[in-house]
Design a protein around this motif. Sequence first.
Motif: not given
Length: 161
Positions: A98, A94-95, A66, A64
Amino acid sequence: MMSQGDTKSKIVSIMYIVILVAVVAIGLFGAVTSYLDYNSEKAEVDGTVISSEVDEDSSRRGVSYTADITYEYSYNGQSYENDNIKPGAGTVSMSRTEAESLVSEYSEGDTVTVHVNENSPSTSWLVDELPIGSIFGSLAVTLGGLFILYKKRTQSASSNE
């Protein structure tokens, strides 16, 4: 008289309930904090981005990301530093795309608008929108925990009959 197996089972049940209550409390805290911050009396001040990078976290569930954006600002003559992007506590996974997109919007050294909670000036964020995803996620965790508690309690009650 209770057997050793019954005692162990009750202890495990109590520990399970304590953990679920903690999960429910954390879920509610996240939702309420986000909502209250967003609806607080707030001021807009200029701030400066100190650092902006994508953090990667690998776990058994996968990777993941951030957006770790730290900024500084002054309010009523006092200096503060924060890393909240949206109202509420904590960061949001988020991805990678992103996170990279968000980091590109807030480059180190940029002047940014910081939204400051006037009643708690150390509480601030960059994007002034209600984090609906975080609130719904927190509420889902809360409702899931409450459902599991209810099922555990009804199972326990029926096994005691």
